[in-house]
Design a protein around this motif. Structure first.
Motif, PDB file in Angstrom:
ATOM      1  N   MET A  34     -18.028  -0.443  27.160  1.00  0.00           N
ATOM      2  CA  MET A  34     -16.809  -1.013  26.603  1.00  0.00           C
ATOM      3  C   MET A  34     -15.607  -0.192  27.073  1.00  0.00           C
ATOM      4  N   ASP A  35     -14.453  -0.778  27.017  1.00  0.00           N
ATOM      5  CA  ASP A  35     -13.199  -0.092  27.313  1.00  0.00           C
ATOM      6  C   ASP A  35     -13.109   0.432  28.741  1.00  0.00           C
ATOM      7  N   GLN A  36     -13.787  -0.231  29.677  1.00  0.00           N
ATOM      8  CA  GLN A  36     -13.726   0.079  31.105  1.00  0.00           C
ATOM      9  C   GLN A  36     -14.319   1.444  31.456  1.00  0.00           C
ATOM     10  N   CYS A  37     -15.453   1.759  30.833  1.00  0.00           N
ATOM     11  CA  CYS A  37     -16.190   2.962  31.199  1.00  0.00           C
ATOM     12  C   CYS A  37     -17.633   2.559  31.499  1.00  0.00           C
ATOM     13  N   VAL A  38     -18.440   3.526  31.875  1.00  0.00           N
ATOM     14  CA  VAL A  38     -19.857   3.306  32.154  1.00  0.00           C
ATOM     15  C   VAL A  38     -20.656   3.974  31.045  1.00  0.00           C
ATOM     16  N   PHE A  39     -21.659   3.260  30.519  1.00  0.00           N
ATOM     17  CA  PHE A  39     -22.568   3.805  29.510  1.00  0.00           C
ATOM     18  C   PHE A  39     -23.851   4.252  30.202  1.00  0.00           C
ATOM     19  N   VAL A  40     -24.395   5.376  29.746  1.00  0.00           N
ATOM     20  CA  VAL A  40     -25.668   5.889  30.248  1.00  0.00           C
ATOM     21  C   VAL A  40     -26.562   6.145  29.036  1.00  0.00           C
ATOM     22  N   TYR A  41     -27.736   5.504  29.034  1.00  0.00           N
ATOM     23  CA  TYR A  41     -28.653   5.578  27.897  1.00  0.00           C
ATOM     24  C   TYR A  41     -29.977   6.220  28.286  1.00  0.00           C
ATOM     25  N   PRO A  42     -30.525   7.078  27.425  1.00  0.00           N
ATOM     26  CA  PRO A  42     -31.919   7.484  27.622  1.00  0.00           C
ATOM     27  C   PRO A  42     -32.786   6.227  27.564  1.00  0.00           C
ATOM     28  N   ARG A  43     -33.894   6.241  28.252  1.00  0.00           N
ATOM     29  CA  ARG A  43     -34.749   5.051  28.331  1.00  0.00           C
ATOM     30  C   ARG A  43     -35.143   4.540  26.949  1.00  0.00           C
ATOM     31  N   THR A  44     -35.514   5.435  26.035  1.00  0.00           N
ATOM     32  CA  THR A  44     -35.946   4.997  24.703  1.00  0.00           C
ATOM     33  C   THR A  44     -34.805   4.360  23.930  1.00  0.00           C
ATOM     34  N   GLU A  45     -33.619   4.900  24.072  1.00  0.00           N
ATOM     35  CA  GLU A  45     -32.443   4.333  23.390  1.00  0.00           C
ATOM     36  C   GLU A  45     -32.108   2.956  23.968  1.00  0.00           C
ATOM     37  N   TRP A  46     -32.221   2.815  25.287  1.00  0.00           N
ATOM     38  CA  TRP A  46     -31.972   1.523  25.926  1.00  0.00           C
ATOM     39  C   TRP A  46     -32.965   0.486  25.412  1.00  0.00           C
ATOM     40  N   GLU A  47     -34.214   0.864  25.293  1.00  0.00           N
ATOM     41  CA  GLU A  47     -35.235  -0.073  24.810  1.00  0.00           C
ATOM     42  C   GLU A  47     -34.936  -0.535  23.387  1.00  0.00           C
ATOM     43  N   GLN A  48     -34.433   0.373  22.543  1.00  0.00           N
ATOM     44  CA  GLN A  48     -34.055  -0.010  21.180  1.00  0.00           C
ATOM     45  C   GLN A  48     -32.866  -0.968  21.201  1.00  0.00           C
ATOM     46  N   LEU A  49     -31.882  -0.686  22.044  1.00  0.00           N
ATOM     47  CA  LEU A  49     -30.717  -1.565  22.177  1.00  0.00           C
ATOM     48  C   LEU A  49     -31.149  -2.931  22.704  1.00  0.00           C
ATOM     49  N   GLU A  50     -32.045  -2.924  23.666  1.00  0.00           N
ATOM     50  CA  GLU A  50     -32.554  -4.167  24.236  1.00  0.00           C
ATOM     51  C   GLU A  50     -33.225  -5.023  23.159  1.00  0.00           C
ATOM     52  N   GLN A  51     -33.993  -4.405  22.282  1.00  0.00           N
ATOM     53  CA  GLN A  51     -34.651  -5.145  21.201  1.00  0.00           C
ATOM     54  C   GLN A  51     -33.615  -5.758  20.253  1.00  0.00           C
ATOM     55  N   LYS A  52     -32.563  -5.012  19.951  1.00  0.00           N
ATOM     56  CA  LYS A  52     -31.507  -5.540  19.087  1.00  0.00           C
ATOM     57  C   LYS A  52     -30.790  -6.716  19.745  1.00  0.00           C
ATOM     58  N   LEU A  53     -30.511  -6.584  21.039  1.00  0.00           N
ATOM     59  CA  LEU A  53     -29.814  -7.657  21.741  1.00  0.00           C
ATOM     60  C   LEU A  53     -30.675  -8.911  21.839  1.00  0.00           C
ATOM     61  N   LYS A  54     -31.977  -8.740  21.900  1.00  0.00           N
ATOM     62  CA  LYS A  54     -32.885  -9.893  21.957  1.00  0.00           C
ATOM     63  C   LYS A  54     -32.844 -10.717  20.671  1.00  0.00           C
ATOM     64  N   THR A  55     -32.419 -10.103  19.578  1.00  0.00           N
ATOM     65  CA  THR A  55     -32.371 -10.824  18.305  1.00  0.00           C
ATOM     66  C   THR A  55     -31.109 -11.670  18.159  1.00  0.00           C
ATOM     67  N   LEU A  56     -30.136 -11.478  19.054  1.00  0.00           N
ATOM     68  CA  LEU A  56     -28.918 -12.287  18.986  1.00  0.00           C
ATOM     69  C   LEU A  56     -29.260 -13.735  19.307  1.00  0.00           C
ATOM     70  N   PRO A  57     -28.658 -14.680  18.610  1.00  0.00           N
ATOM     71  CA  PRO A  57     -28.975 -16.099  18.842  1.00  0.00           C
ATOM     72  C   PRO A  57     -28.431 -16.574  20.188  1.00  0.00           C
ATOM     73  N   PHE A  58     -29.323 -16.975  21.087  1.00  0.00           N
ATOM     74  CA  PHE A  58     -28.889 -17.399  22.416  1.00  0.00           C
ATOM     75  C   PHE A  58     -28.105 -18.707  22.377  1.00  0.00           C
ATOM     76  N   THR A  59     -28.100 -19.371  21.238  1.00  0.00           N
ATOM     77  CA  THR A  59     -27.327 -20.600  21.100  1.00  0.00           C
ATOM     78  C   THR A  59     -25.836 -20.316  20.885  1.00  0.00           C
ATOM     79  N   LYS A  60     -25.501 -19.083  20.598  1.00  0.00           N
ATOM     80  CA  LYS A  60     -24.100 -18.692  20.387  1.00  0.00           C
ATOM     81  C   LYS A  60     -23.488 -18.194  21.691  1.00  0.00           C
ATOM     82  N   LYS A  61     -22.352 -18.764  22.033  1.00  0.00           N
ATOM     83  CA  LYS A  61     -21.680 -18.432  23.286  1.00  0.00           C
ATOM     84  C   LYS A  61     -21.355 -16.937  23.380  1.00  0.00           C
ATOM     85  N   ASP A  62     -20.814 -16.340  22.300  1.00  0.00           N
ATOM     86  CA  ASP A  62     -20.456 -14.924  22.311  1.00  0.00           C
ATOM     87  C   ASP A  62     -21.682 -14.036  22.496  1.00  0.00           C
ATOM     88  N   ALA A  63     -22.793 -14.398  21.897  1.00  0.00           N
ATOM     89  CA  ALA A  63     -24.023 -13.626  22.033  1.00  0.00           C
ATOM     90  C   ALA A  63     -24.510 -13.662  23.480  1.00  0.00           C
TER      91      ALA A  63
END
Length: 141
Positions: A34-63
């Protein structure tokens, strides 16, 4: 945590402070932040974020837009023997990483900023810090 200034070289490699390298591990994920920077995640943290993002409803444009933003810019990365990460050109362009950079620790991720963008962002945030803190009162902070 912390803030460090480093220069990115002509090949797009940036030294990451050793304290951050230890936390990120051998393999990690780098993506648009966000805010025009680059994020760097440890692999385990990325996997947790990925799981959270998978729960977003794909029917919603913003998601859909939000998940595309993160996943399309993401790539696996590793450090070379000098402790540098090679930042993909698409991420360098997105964050305007040309020479002087700031590497900051933010909880469970590392952020990489163009130094002048970081300084401008920090000055704006610092000027309104008390207002920001007050608005976070509802978060029991």
């Amino acid at each position: 945590m912390g803030e460090y200034k480093h220069a990115i070289d002509e090949k797009g490699r940036l030294i990451i402070p050793s304290k951050f390298r230890d936390e990120l591990g051998e393999q990690f994920v780098i993506t648009r932040g966000m805010d025009q920077c680059v994020f760097v995640y440890p692999r385990t943290e990325w996997e947790q974020l990925e799981q959270k993002l998978k729960t977003l409803p794909f029917t919603k444009k913003d998601a859909r837009a939000f998940t595309r933003f993160f996943f399309s810019g993401a790539s696996e990365a590793a450090f070379d023997k000098q402790g540098r990460v090679n930042i993909p050109s698409s991420l360098r362009e997105y964050a305007l990483l040309e020479r002087d950079c700031v590497v900051i620790g933010v909880s469970r991720r590392v952020e990489i900023w163009n130094q002048s963008i970081w300084e401008e962002y920090f000055a704006e945030s610092e000027a309104s810090f008390s207002d920001i803190a007050e608005s976070m009162e509802n978060l029991d902070f």
